[in-house]
Design a protein around this motif. Sequence first.
Motif, PDB file in Angstrom:
ATOM      1  N   VAL A 107       0.864  -1.442  -0.345  1.00 41.94           N
ATOM      2  CA  VAL A 107      -0.054   0.088   0.157  1.00 41.94           C
ATOM      3  C   VAL A 107       0.523   1.006  -0.006  1.00 41.94           C
ATOM      4  CG1 VAL A 107      -2.043   1.677   1.299  1.00 41.94           C
ATOM      5  CG2 VAL A 107      -1.964  -0.713   1.324  1.00 41.94           C
ATOM      6  N   PRO A 108       1.940   1.860   0.344  1.00 42.69           N
ATOM      7  CA  PRO A 108       2.384   2.922   0.601  1.00 42.69           C
ATOM      8  C   PRO A 108       3.324   2.751  -0.512  1.00 42.69           C
ATOM      9  CG  PRO A 108       2.779   1.688   3.216  1.00 42.69           C
ATOM     10  CD  PRO A 108       1.975   0.308   2.360  1.00 42.69           C
ATOM     11  N   GLU A 109       3.533   1.880  -1.225  1.00 42.28           N
ATOM     12  CA  GLU A 109       4.370   2.141  -2.670  1.00 42.28           C
ATOM     13  C   GLU A 109       2.966   2.439  -3.526  1.00 42.28           C
ATOM     14  OE1 GLU A 109       7.088   1.987  -5.964  1.00 42.28           O
ATOM     15  OE2 GLU A 109       7.118   2.403  -3.751  1.00 42.28           O
ATOM     16  N   ALA A 110       1.932   2.154  -3.404  1.00 45.03           N
ATOM     17  CA  ALA A 110       0.915   2.339  -4.499  1.00 45.03           C
ATOM     18  C   ALA A 110       0.362   4.253  -3.910  1.00 45.03           C
ATOM     19  CB  ALA A 110      -0.020   1.728  -4.368  1.00 45.03           C
ATOM     20  N   GLN A 111       0.501   4.395  -2.611  1.00 41.01           N
ATOM     21  CA  GLN A 111       0.229   5.733  -2.605  1.00 41.01           C
ATOM     22  C   GLN A 111       1.244   6.757  -2.743  1.00 41.01           C
ATOM     23  OE1 GLN A 111       0.463   4.578   1.997  1.00 41.01           O
ATOM     24  NE2 GLN A 111      -2.076   4.693   1.850  1.00 41.01           N
ATOM     25  N   ARG A 112       2.604   5.951  -3.253  1.00 41.70           N
ATOM     26  CA  ARG A 112       3.455   6.801  -3.791  1.00 41.70           C
ATOM     27  C   ARG A 112       3.519   6.980  -5.280  1.00 41.70           C
ATOM     28  NH1 ARG A 112       8.585   7.537  -6.312  1.00 41.70           N
ATOM     29  NH2 ARG A 112       8.129   5.072  -7.125  1.00 41.70           N
ATOM     30  N   TRP A 113       2.776   5.999  -5.965  1.00 41.40           N
ATOM     31  CA  TRP A 113       2.615   6.153  -7.141  1.00 41.40           C
ATOM     32  C   TRP A 113       1.345   7.369  -7.309  1.00 41.40           C
ATOM     33  CZ3 TRP A 113       2.770   1.126 -10.454  1.00 41.40           C
ATOM     34  CH2 TRP A 113       3.367   0.241 -10.370  1.00 41.40           C
ATOM     35  N   VAL A 114       0.450   7.008  -6.431  1.00 44.65           N
ATOM     36  CA  VAL A 114      -0.857   8.141  -7.024  1.00 44.65           C
ATOM     37  C   VAL A 114      -0.193   9.178  -6.159  1.00 44.65           C
ATOM     38  CG1 VAL A 114      -3.053   8.730  -5.818  1.00 44.65           C
ATOM     39  CG2 VAL A 114      -2.922   6.559  -6.724  1.00 44.65           C
ATOM     40  N   GLY A 115       0.507   9.964  -5.772  1.00 45.17           N
ATOM     41  CA  GLY A 115       1.144  11.158  -5.196  1.00 45.17           C
ATOM     42  C   GLY A 115       1.642  11.523  -6.666  1.00 45.17           C
TER      43      GLY A 115
ATOM     44  N   CYS B  64      -1.719  -3.295  -9.586  1.00 41.70           N
ATOM     45  CA  CYS B  64      -3.477  -4.314  -9.715  1.00 41.70           C
ATOM     46  C   CYS B  64      -4.045  -2.923  -8.160  1.00 41.70           C
ATOM     47  CB  CYS B  64      -3.356  -5.747  -8.931  1.00 41.70           C
ATOM     48  SG  CYS B  64      -4.591  -6.326  -8.331  1.00 41.70           S
ATOM     49  N   LEU B  65      -3.166  -3.041  -7.383  1.00 43.66           N
ATOM     50  CA  LEU B  65      -3.818  -2.056  -6.143  1.00 43.66           C
ATOM     51  C   LEU B  65      -4.153  -0.274  -6.732  1.00 43.66           C
ATOM     52  CD1 LEU B  65      -1.515  -2.755  -2.601  1.00 43.66           C
ATOM     53  CD2 LEU B  65      -3.571  -4.025  -3.795  1.00 43.66           C
ATOM     54  N   VAL B  66      -4.173  -0.067  -7.316  1.00 43.51           N
ATOM     55  CA  VAL B  66      -4.290   1.803  -8.171  1.00 43.51           C
ATOM     56  C   VAL B  66      -5.732   0.780  -8.832  1.00 43.51           C
ATOM     57  CG1 VAL B  66      -3.639   3.576  -9.643  1.00 43.51           C
ATOM     58  CG2 VAL B  66      -1.839   2.458  -7.788  1.00 43.51           C
ATOM     59  N   HIS B  67      -5.400   0.085  -9.469  1.00 41.99           N
ATOM     60  CA  HIS B  67      -6.739  -0.245 -10.753  1.00 41.99           C
ATOM     61  C   HIS B  67      -7.538  -0.341  -9.907  1.00 41.99           C
ATOM     62  CE1 HIS B  67      -7.884  -2.107 -13.852  1.00 41.99           C
ATOM     63  NE2 HIS B  67      -8.639  -2.741 -13.568  1.00 41.99           N
ATOM     64  N   GLU B  68      -6.911  -1.746  -8.743  1.00 38.07           N
ATOM     65  CA  GLU B  68      -8.630  -2.136  -7.905  1.00 38.07           C
ATOM     66  C   GLU B  68      -9.137  -0.995  -6.950  1.00 38.07           C
ATOM     67  OE1 GLU B  68     -10.736  -4.260  -8.963  1.00 38.07           O
ATOM     68  OE2 GLU B  68      -9.166  -5.429 -10.552  1.00 38.07           O
ATOM     69  N   SER B  69      -8.088  -0.168  -6.087  1.00 40.94           N
ATOM     70  CA  SER B  69      -8.619   1.159  -5.819  1.00 40.94           C
ATOM     71  C   SER B  69      -9.819   2.340  -6.649  1.00 40.94           C
ATOM     72  CB  SER B  69      -7.438   2.186  -5.487  1.00 40.94           C
ATOM     73  OG  SER B  69      -6.766   1.492  -4.311  1.00 40.94           O
ATOM     74  N   ALA B  70      -9.624   2.171  -7.690  1.00 39.46           N
ATOM     75  CA  ALA B  70     -10.402   3.046  -8.878  1.00 39.46           C
ATOM     76  C   ALA B  70     -11.658   2.739  -8.848  1.00 39.46           C
ATOM     77  CB  ALA B  70      -9.926   2.898  -9.831  1.00 39.46           C
ATOM     78  N   HIS B  71     -11.817   1.372  -8.830  1.00 47.37           N
ATOM     79  CA  HIS B  71     -12.900   0.439  -8.951  1.00 47.37           C
ATOM     80  C   HIS B  71     -13.896   0.280  -6.961  1.00 47.37           C
ATOM     81  CE1 HIS B  71     -12.894  -1.522 -12.457  1.00 47.37           C
ATOM     82  NE2 HIS B  71     -11.495  -2.283 -12.498  1.00 47.37           N
ATOM     83  N   PHE B  72     -12.544   0.085  -6.094  1.00 48.81           N
ATOM     84  CA  PHE B  72     -13.212   0.643  -5.117  1.00 48.81           C
ATOM     85  C   PHE B  72     -13.815   2.000  -4.750  1.00 48.81           C
ATOM     86  CE2 PHE B  72     -12.791   1.572  -0.488  1.00 48.81           C
ATOM     87  CZ  PHE B  72     -13.532   0.033   0.318  1.00 48.81           C
ATOM     88  N   VAL B  73     -13.445   3.251  -5.366  1.00 47.10           N
ATOM     89  CA  VAL B  73     -14.017   4.678  -5.036  1.00 47.10           C
ATOM     90  C   VAL B  73     -15.736   4.628  -6.135  1.00 47.10           C
ATOM     91  CG1 VAL B  73     -14.156   6.670  -6.123  1.00 47.10           C
ATOM     92  CG2 VAL B  73     -11.660   5.824  -5.500  1.00 47.10           C
ATOM     93  N   SER B  74     -16.003   3.958  -6.914  1.00 41.32           N
ATOM     94  CA  SER B  74     -16.888   3.621  -7.640  1.00 41.32           C
ATOM     95  C   SER B  74     -17.043   3.174  -8.617  1.00 41.32           C
ATOM     96  CB  SER B  74     -17.443   5.024  -8.123  1.00 41.32           C
ATOM     97  OG  SER B  74     -18.081   5.613  -9.266  1.00 41.32           O
ATOM     98  N   ASP B  75     -18.677   3.157  -8.788  1.00 41.00           N
ATOM     99  CA  ASP B  75     -19.030   1.506  -9.932  1.00 41.00           C
ATOM    100  C   ASP B  75     -19.189   2.233 -11.172  1.00 41.00           C
ATOM    101  OD1 ASP B  75     -21.270   3.336  -9.646  1.00 41.00           O
ATOM    102  OD2 ASP B  75     -22.476   0.946  -9.441  1.00 41.00           O
TER     103      ASP B  75
END
Length: 213
Positions: A11-19, A147-158
């Motif tokens: 998760v921390p690395e995924a957060q870094r990518w998003v940042g 994968c975590l960034v991709h699925e987090s987008a789905h988590f946000v909204s359908d």
Amino acid sequence: MTPKEKALGNVPEAQRWVGASINALNAVIGFNGRRSEIANLSQFKALQTHFHVELGPAPSTLDQLLSLLPFVDEADPTLRILIEIRFRYFDILSALGKASSAFTDAPAGGGDEDTGMAPAFVPQKRDGTFRITPYYLSIGALSQVHCLVHESAHFVSDAFQDFAYRDRSGAESDDPDKYKKLPVQFAIRNADSYAYFALQMAKGIDRILSRDE
């Protein structure tokens, strides 16, 4: 180590990518040079690649004046799109921040949902969970974070769908170039667009990942 534990560690690395994605968008949105120079920014070129945003003409003088009034959207349509994308990255960052309570281990294949060999998925009926399958442990380090960034987008909204490899009915698409040809209105709701832009901004990689990366 369980799939959930491995994903939580990423998760921390995924957060870094998003940042890194948010910083790139800030660089374009806050650019104070000539409008024509924006097209040469590496960050904007990447936005064109993954979200198919075009610079377009400058807004009219009237629109510029109207944009100074309250309750009126920004006059520049390109700017509106970039701000929308940035908002969605903030949402993805928020979703990743809920990982400790939202992530849960799931059986291979998704159990009650047909997810094939997906390393992770968000249930079609959103229930506040982000499910990690045993396949997550078999993919490479970059793919795990992607994968975590991709699925987090789905988590946000359908509203976020897999437009790059499915047609509008939800069926698998056999067009290998569909990602490149998505209209902007679909690209900005395509989960892969957010994940691959984040990959490029954080790691400098502009290509489709293989599962072993």
